[in-house]
Design a protein around this motif. Structure first.
Motif, PDB file in Angstrom:
ATOM      1  N   GLN A  14     -16.278 -15.485  17.477  1.00 26.55           N
ATOM      2  CA  GLN A  14     -15.551 -16.430  16.622  1.00 26.55           C
ATOM      3  C   GLN A  14     -16.134 -17.848  16.749  1.00 26.55           C
ATOM      4  O   GLN A  14     -16.272 -18.563  15.754  1.00 26.55           O
ATOM      5  N   ILE A  15     -16.499 -18.212  17.970  1.00 27.68           N
ATOM      6  CA  ILE A  15     -17.129 -19.524  18.182  1.00 27.68           C
ATOM      7  C   ILE A  15     -18.456 -19.585  17.430  1.00 27.68           C
ATOM      8  O   ILE A  15     -18.759 -20.571  16.748  1.00 27.68           O
ATOM      9  N   GLN A  16     -19.235 -18.494  17.518  1.00 26.10           N
ATOM     10  CA  GLN A  16     -20.545 -18.482  16.846  1.00 26.10           C
ATOM     11  C   GLN A  16     -20.395 -18.577  15.341  1.00 26.10           C
ATOM     12  O   GLN A  16     -21.162 -19.292  14.682  1.00 26.10           O
ATOM     13  N   SER A  17     -19.413 -17.854  14.772  1.00 23.95           N
ATOM     14  CA  SER A  17     -19.306 -17.935  13.312  1.00 23.95           C
ATOM     15  C   SER A  17     -18.753 -19.291  12.882  1.00 23.95           C
ATOM     16  O   SER A  17     -19.144 -19.806  11.836  1.00 23.95           O
ATOM     17  N   ALA A  18     -17.882 -19.883  13.700  1.00 27.07           N
ATOM     18  CA  ALA A  18     -17.416 -21.240  13.378  1.00 27.07           C
ATOM     19  C   ALA A  18     -18.581 -22.228  13.405  1.00 27.07           C
ATOM     20  O   ALA A  18     -18.675 -23.125  12.561  1.00 27.07           O
ATOM     21  N   CYS A  19     -19.473 -22.058  14.370  1.00 27.91           N
ATOM     22  CA  CYS A  19     -20.660 -22.931  14.447  1.00 27.91           C
ATOM     23  C   CYS A  19     -21.546 -22.727  13.220  1.00 27.91           C
ATOM     24  O   CYS A  19     -22.009 -23.699  12.607  1.00 27.91           O
ATOM     25  N   ALA A  20     -21.773 -21.458  12.848  1.00 24.15           N
ATOM     26  CA  ALA A  20     -22.628 -21.160  11.695  1.00 24.15           C
ATOM     27  C   ALA A  20     -22.048 -21.788  10.430  1.00 24.15           C
ATOM     28  O   ALA A  20     -22.754 -22.423   9.642  1.00 24.15           O
ATOM     29  N   LEU A  21     -20.736 -21.630  10.279  1.00 20.78           N
ATOM     30  CA  LEU A  21     -20.038 -22.179   9.114  1.00 20.78           C
ATOM     31  C   LEU A  21     -20.190 -23.693   9.048  1.00 20.78           C
ATOM     32  O   LEU A  21     -20.270 -24.282   7.965  1.00 20.78           O
ATOM     33  N   ALA A  22     -20.206 -24.336  10.204  1.00 19.08           N
ATOM     34  CA  ALA A  22     -20.279 -25.800  10.263  1.00 19.08           C
ATOM     35  C   ALA A  22     -21.718 -26.291  10.335  1.00 19.08           C
ATOM     36  O   ALA A  22     -21.958 -27.497  10.459  1.00 19.08           O
ATOM     37  N   PRO A  26     -25.429 -22.427  17.708  1.00 21.88           N
ATOM     38  CA  PRO A  26     -24.460 -21.513  18.314  1.00 21.88           C
ATOM     39  C   PRO A  26     -24.106 -21.871  19.761  1.00 21.88           C
ATOM     40  O   PRO A  26     -23.020 -21.533  20.233  1.00 21.88           O
ATOM     41  N   ASP A  27     -25.028 -22.556  20.466  1.00 20.59           N
ATOM     42  CA  ASP A  27     -24.729 -22.882  21.870  1.00 20.59           C
ATOM     43  C   ASP A  27     -24.208 -24.313  22.020  1.00 20.59           C
ATOM     44  O   ASP A  27     -24.212 -24.870  23.113  1.00 20.59           O
ATOM     45  N   SER A  28     -23.741 -24.918  20.932  1.00 21.43           N
ATOM     46  CA  SER A  28     -23.273 -26.298  21.009  1.00 21.43           C
ATOM     47  C   SER A  28     -21.789 -26.398  21.380  1.00 21.43           C
ATOM     48  O   SER A  28     -21.251 -27.497  21.496  1.00 21.43           O
ATOM     49  N   VAL A  29     -21.139 -25.251  21.556  1.00 19.21           N
ATOM     50  CA  VAL A  29     -19.723 -25.239  21.921  1.00 19.21           C
ATOM     51  C   VAL A  29     -19.536 -24.346  23.145  1.00 19.21           C
ATOM     52  O   VAL A  29     -19.939 -23.181  23.147  1.00 19.21           O
ATOM     53  N   GLN A  30     -18.920 -24.909  24.172  1.00 22.25           N
ATOM     54  CA  GLN A  30     -18.688 -24.170  25.411  1.00 22.25           C
ATOM     55  C   GLN A  30     -17.284 -23.575  25.409  1.00 22.25           C
ATOM     56  O   GLN A  30     -16.350 -24.210  24.908  1.00 22.25           O
ATOM     57  N   LEU A  31     -17.180 -22.394  25.990  1.00 20.19           N
ATOM     58  CA  LEU A  31     -15.877 -21.732  26.102  1.00 20.19           C
ATOM     59  C   LEU A  31     -15.282 -21.982  27.488  1.00 20.19           C
ATOM     60  O   LEU A  31     -15.864 -21.590  28.502  1.00 20.19           O
ATOM     61  N   LEU A  32     -14.114 -22.638  27.510  1.00 17.48           N
ATOM     62  CA  LEU A  32     -13.360 -22.794  28.750  1.00 17.48           C
ATOM     63  C   LEU A  32     -12.221 -21.776  28.724  1.00 17.48           C
ATOM     64  O   LEU A  32     -11.385 -21.790  27.810  1.00 17.48           O
ATOM     65  N   ALA A  33     -12.207 -20.883  29.704  1.00 13.99           N
ATOM     66  CA  ALA A  33     -11.163 -19.852  29.768  1.00 13.99           C
ATOM     67  C   ALA A  33      -9.927 -20.436  30.449  1.00 13.99           C
ATOM     68  O   ALA A  33      -9.968 -20.782  31.629  1.00 13.99           O
TER      69      ALA A  33
END
Ligand code: PLP
Length: 229
Positions: A14-22, A26-33
């Motif tokens: 989901q993060i990758q497709s949001a990045c693609a859409l914007a 793809p690695d410009s957003v980090q996931l914090l759990a």
């Protein structure tokens, strides 16, 4: 593949497709759990699935997990409200503190961070949409706080953290504008690289607006038991 691995893969997709859409890398957003209320073995399983950065809200609960999981190479983020009398534990045990909203808190964290540790990473929490009950400094205070906090020796001031009201996507755009605007106040502008915004329900909108770190709990671990805080 176990369930935590699956849900993590879904969130990463989901993060990758949001990045693609914007039109973003793809690695410009980090996931914090966000692992508040989850027991240590669940965190260990998420770690086995590849997750390294975990966010906790409640200090006592977090300290127990940090002790239990000390053999794992986890990057611990504190994302809860920072109380003045708790700064020592935060300075000693975490890599990041996202909820800094006053100079005195930053000063205490810097003084209490040991010189033998790497600088403590900080995000300044901003009440970007003027909520009554929310923590965070006012947007008008941010420039001065950035100028002051970025001088403190044992901290690295990395950026802003916001928790806007649900569905307030304008607040994400406002946070991004403020993030760009105050960079020039920073003593070390090269440290200013983090916009911590977006949760399970709104990470796509946050990424569209420029988030670099999404804080995701429910979408990774499932619904939490209700907890009064
Ligand atoms: C709980 C929490 C989150 C995660 O929320 P979810 O909706 O479960 O993804 C993110 N940020 C903060 C500050 C939180 O307290």
């Amino acid at each position: 593949m176990n369930m935590l691995q699956q849900s993590r893969n879904q969130v990463l997709a989901q993060i990758q497709s949001a990045c693609a859409l914007a039109g973003r890398e793809p690695d410009s957003v980090q996931l914090l759990a966000v692992s508040k209320t989850q027991p240590s073995p669940v965190l260990a399983e998420m770690y086995q699935a590849g997750q390294r950065a975990f966010g906790e809200n409640y200090l006592q609960e977090a300290l127990e997990k940090i002790t239990a999981l000390k053999d794992l190479d986890i990057e611990w983020h504190f994302i809860g409200h920072v109380q003045r009398n708790k700064t020592k534990h935060l300075a000693e045990n975490f890599a990041w503190v996202h909820g800094v909203d006053r100079l005195i808190i930053a000063e205490r964290l810097s003084n209490q961070r040991s010189d033998s540790q790497a600088a403590l990473n900080i995000c300044l929490q901003v009440n970007i949409d003027g909520q009554d009950s929310k923590d965070g400094c006012q947007p008008e205070e941010v420039a001065d706080l950035v100028a002051q906090i970025s001088q403190l020796p044992n901290l690295r001031l990395r950026g802003l953290m916001v928790i806007p009201a649900p569905e307030n996507t304008q607040a994400f755009a406002d946070a991004k504008a403020l993030f760009e605007e105050v960079k020039s106040q920073h003593a070390k502008p090269e440290d200013w690289d983090t916009l911590s915004m977006g949760m399970s329900a709104d990470m796509t909108e946050a990424i569209a607006a420029g988030s670099t770190m999404v804080r995701v709990g429910t979408a990774l671990f499932g619904a939490r038991p209700k907890k009064a805080d």
